[in-house]
Design a protein around this motif. Structure first.
Motif, PDB file in Angstrom:
ATOM      1  N   PHE A 145      70.529  55.475 -40.905  1.00 41.93           N
ATOM      2  CA  PHE A 145      71.253  55.234 -42.062  1.00 41.93           C
ATOM      3  C   PHE A 145      70.749  54.090 -43.174  1.00 41.93           C
ATOM      4  O   PHE A 145      71.382  53.672 -43.804  1.00 41.93           O
ATOM      5  CB  PHE A 145      72.624  54.920 -41.703  1.00 41.93           C
ATOM      6  N   GLU A 146      69.556  54.173 -43.025  1.00 41.89           N
ATOM      7  CA  GLU A 146      68.702  53.019 -43.884  1.00 41.89           C
ATOM      8  C   GLU A 146      68.672  53.312 -45.285  1.00 41.89           C
ATOM      9  O   GLU A 146      68.588  52.663 -46.223  1.00 41.89           O
ATOM     10  CB  GLU A 146      67.284  52.718 -43.184  1.00 41.89           C
ATOM     11  N   LYS A 147      68.555  54.730 -45.535  1.00 44.57           N
ATOM     12  CA  LYS A 147      68.355  55.289 -46.870  1.00 44.57           C
ATOM     13  C   LYS A 147      69.461  55.356 -47.690  1.00 44.57           C
ATOM     14  O   LYS A 147      70.579  55.452 -47.144  1.00 44.57           O
ATOM     15  CB  LYS A 147      67.830  56.618 -46.731  1.00 44.57           C
ATOM     16  N   GLU A 180      86.372  62.493 -51.859  1.00 46.73           N
ATOM     17  CA  GLU A 180      85.507  61.281 -52.401  1.00 46.73           C
ATOM     18  C   GLU A 180      84.577  60.809 -51.502  1.00 46.73           C
ATOM     19  O   GLU A 180      83.682  60.159 -51.827  1.00 46.73           O
ATOM     20  CB  GLU A 180      86.422  60.270 -53.489  1.00 46.73           C
ATOM     21  N   ASP A 181      84.901  60.704 -50.040  1.00 47.59           N
ATOM     22  CA  ASP A 181      84.408  60.059 -49.071  1.00 47.59           C
ATOM     23  C   ASP A 181      82.753  60.622 -49.028  1.00 47.59           C
ATOM     24  O   ASP A 181      81.808  60.023 -48.914  1.00 47.59           O
ATOM     25  CB  ASP A 181      84.747  60.369 -47.645  1.00 47.59           C
ATOM     26  N   ALA A 182      82.660  61.883 -49.230  1.00 47.16           N
ATOM     27  CA  ALA A 182      81.122  62.457 -49.275  1.00 47.16           C
ATOM     28  C   ALA A 182      80.202  61.955 -50.461  1.00 47.16           C
ATOM     29  O   ALA A 182      79.170  61.997 -50.047  1.00 47.16           O
ATOM     30  CB  ALA A 182      81.481  63.946 -49.529  1.00 47.16           C
ATOM     31  N   LYS A 183      80.711  61.184 -51.595  1.00 48.78           N
ATOM     32  CA  LYS A 183      79.937  60.573 -52.492  1.00 48.78           C
ATOM     33  C   LYS A 183      79.304  59.269 -52.211  1.00 48.78           C
ATOM     34  O   LYS A 183      78.724  58.899 -52.841  1.00 48.78           O
ATOM     35  CB  LYS A 183      80.824  60.663 -53.698  1.00 48.78           C
ATOM     36  N   LYS A 184      79.839  58.640 -50.940  1.00 45.64           N
ATOM     37  CA  LYS A 184      79.674  57.432 -50.942  1.00 45.64           C
ATOM     38  C   LYS A 184      78.463  57.100 -50.032  1.00 45.64           C
ATOM     39  O   LYS A 184      77.921  58.084 -49.354  1.00 45.64           O
ATOM     40  CB  LYS A 184      80.732  56.419 -50.085  1.00 45.64           C
ATOM     41  N   SER A 185      77.834  56.022 -50.180  1.00 45.23           N
ATOM     42  CA  SER A 185      76.476  55.711 -49.457  1.00 45.23           C
ATOM     43  C   SER A 185      76.677  55.711 -48.010  1.00 45.23           C
ATOM     44  O   SER A 185      77.634  54.932 -47.523  1.00 45.23           O
ATOM     45  CB  SER A 185      75.778  54.420 -50.134  1.00 45.23           C
ATOM     46  N   LYS A 187      75.088  53.661 -46.320  1.00 45.36           N
ATOM     47  CA  LYS A 187      74.734  52.467 -45.906  1.00 45.36           C
ATOM     48  C   LYS A 187      76.099  51.531 -45.733  1.00 45.36           C
ATOM     49  O   LYS A 187      75.884  50.480 -45.252  1.00 45.36           O
ATOM     50  CB  LYS A 187      73.902  51.576 -47.031  1.00 45.36           C
ATOM     51  N   VAL A 188      77.088  51.927 -46.366  1.00 43.63           N
ATOM     52  CA  VAL A 188      78.617  51.105 -46.091  1.00 43.63           C
ATOM     53  C   VAL A 188      78.962  51.608 -44.943  1.00 43.63           C
ATOM     54  O   VAL A 188      80.492  51.018 -44.729  1.00 43.63           O
ATOM     55  CB  VAL A 188      79.099  51.131 -47.492  1.00 43.63           C
ATOM     56  N   LEU A 189      78.761  52.585 -44.163  1.00 44.65           N
ATOM     57  CA  LEU A 189      79.455  53.097 -43.011  1.00 44.65           C
ATOM     58  C   LEU A 189      79.636  52.233 -41.911  1.00 44.65           C
ATOM     59  O   LEU A 189      78.611  51.377 -41.627  1.00 44.65           O
ATOM     60  CB  LEU A 189      78.793  54.446 -42.463  1.00 44.65           C
ATOM     61  N   SER A 190      80.687  52.027 -41.223  1.00 50.62           N
ATOM     62  CA  SER A 190      80.772  51.300 -40.010  1.00 50.62           C
ATOM     63  C   SER A 190      80.234  51.969 -38.779  1.00 50.62           C
ATOM     64  O   SER A 190      79.803  52.903 -38.935  1.00 50.62           O
ATOM     65  CB  SER A 190      82.585  51.232 -39.580  1.00 50.62           C
ATOM     66  N   GLY A 191      80.140  51.317 -37.603  1.00 49.80           N
ATOM     67  CA  GLY A 191      79.646  51.586 -36.698  1.00 49.80           C
ATOM     68  C   GLY A 191      80.449  53.148 -36.089  1.00 49.80           C
ATOM     69  O   GLY A 191      79.539  53.934 -35.581  1.00 49.80           O
ATOM     70  N   GLY A 192      81.611  53.177 -36.126  1.00 49.53           N
ATOM     71  CA  GLY A 192      82.323  54.294 -35.737  1.00 49.53           C
ATOM     72  C   GLY A 192      81.949  55.447 -36.787  1.00 49.53           C
ATOM     73  O   GLY A 192      81.963  56.764 -36.181  1.00 49.53           O
ATOM     74  N   GLU A 193      82.099  55.227 -38.107  1.00 49.61           N
ATOM     75  CA  GLU A 193      81.548  56.222 -39.018  1.00 49.61           C
ATOM     76  C   GLU A 193      80.204  56.795 -38.786  1.00 49.61           C
ATOM     77  O   GLU A 193      79.802  57.845 -39.014  1.00 49.61           O
ATOM     78  CB  GLU A 193      81.850  55.785 -40.413  1.00 49.61           C
ATOM     79  N   GLN A 194      79.478  55.923 -38.493  1.00 44.70           N
ATOM     80  CA  GLN A 194      77.952  56.221 -38.243  1.00 44.70           C
ATOM     81  C   GLN A 194      77.871  57.360 -37.129  1.00 44.70           C
ATOM     82  O   GLN A 194      77.326  58.374 -36.912  1.00 44.70           O
ATOM     83  CB  GLN A 194      77.030  55.228 -37.918  1.00 44.70           C
TER      84      GLN A 194
END
Length: 281
Positions: A145-147, A180-185, A187-194
């Motif tokens: 999730f670096e990009k 709208e969640d699909a449009k966010k980066s 890079k801001v996801l939490s560990g659970g979201e990743q």
């Protein structure tokens, strides 16, 4: 004040046509949820939306089914400042679900990395079946999730040819990433979201072999239950690491315990394995 009644709605692989557009732009999803129904229209309040279960279904094409042997390990040895495992041999039949257990730092992640081809062992061979398609859920997945890309674009990059945008949105919806969640980066996801995004990647990959290192980390009980159900239905071969004893016992058909001087190979579930260790003690 409108007359509302609290009810439970169950939507199972059917197109919902009478839900408000503000719930979710694309109503092709499978969820069990609570809502408020008025006499004139359906609506859902935010607290209910946030409590939906993730909907996981990990499967593969029948043409990719493995027959008989999934992997053979011969004389596997590896270590860093000390030896983690030495001259280990293992033959795994297709469809087995193997829990890799042991103390922290004993070599569980190293073992899975070697199976995934992410790490070259010091000695020995790992030979997968010719048709094996490996899906790997790493414990440390920050590099995925670096990009700086959107959730939609990240998931689309994981899709196979033939998967359209609708399929990507459907996967995101099943993982509780709406509108709208699909449009966010990413890079801001939490560990659970990743972790949820990686489950989506596995769903799209259609792998017949899964290697999962601590997949229940950062997950709530409902999400663990959903993962448990998905893996129980998975017909392929599974290696997984977990410290959740209940999760291990409900999934595993075989136990590998890595110890300092050996690896114990036991055919059976975790409860049965513990009984044998108690008897030995």
């Amino acid at each position: 004040m409108k007359d509302f009644t609290i009810v439970t709605l169950i939507v199972n692989k059917s197109r919902v046509t009478n839900l408000n557009d503000n719930i979710y732009k694309n109503p092709n999803f499978d969820y069990k949820f609570c809502g408020l129904i008025s006499k004139k229209y359906y609506t859902i309040k935010e607290p209910f939306w946030k409590s939906f279960y993730i909907d996981l279904e990990i499967d593969y094409d029948d043409k990719d089914k493995l027959h008989r042997q999934a992997v053979e390990i011969k004389n596997l040895s590896h270590g860093f400042d000390r030896t983690l495992f030495n001259n280990f041999n293992l033959l795994v039949e297709a469809g087995e679900r193997i829990a890799v257990i042991g103390e922290n730092g004993i070599g569980k992640t190293t073992f899975l990395r070697a199976l995934a081809g992410d790490l070259k062992p010091n000695h020995g061979d790992i030979k997968w079946a010719e048709k094996a398609k490996i899906g790997y859920f790493a414990q440390d997945h920050a590099s995925d999730f670096e990009k700086d890309v959107t959730l939609f674009d990240w998931m689309k990059d994981c899709a196979q040819s033939g998967e359209d945008d609708q399929a990507i949105r459907s996967i995101l919806g099943r993982l509780l990433f709406s509108g709208e969640d699909a449009k966010k980066s990413v890079k801001v996801l939490s560990g659970g979201e990743q972790g949820r995004m990686l489950f989506g990647k596995l769903m799209l990959a259609k792998s017949n072999v899964l290697l999962m290192d601590e997949p229940t980390n950062h997950m709530d009980m409902e999400s663990i239950e959903s993962l448990n159900t998905a893996l129980d239905k998975f017909k392929g071969t599974l290696f997984f690491v977990s410290h959740d004893r209940e999760f291990v016992n409900s999934i595993a058909t075989r136990i590998l315990e890595i110890k300092e001087d050996r690896i114990i190979d036991f055919s059976g579930n975790y409860e049965e394995y513990l009984l044998t260790q108690t008897a030995v003690a």
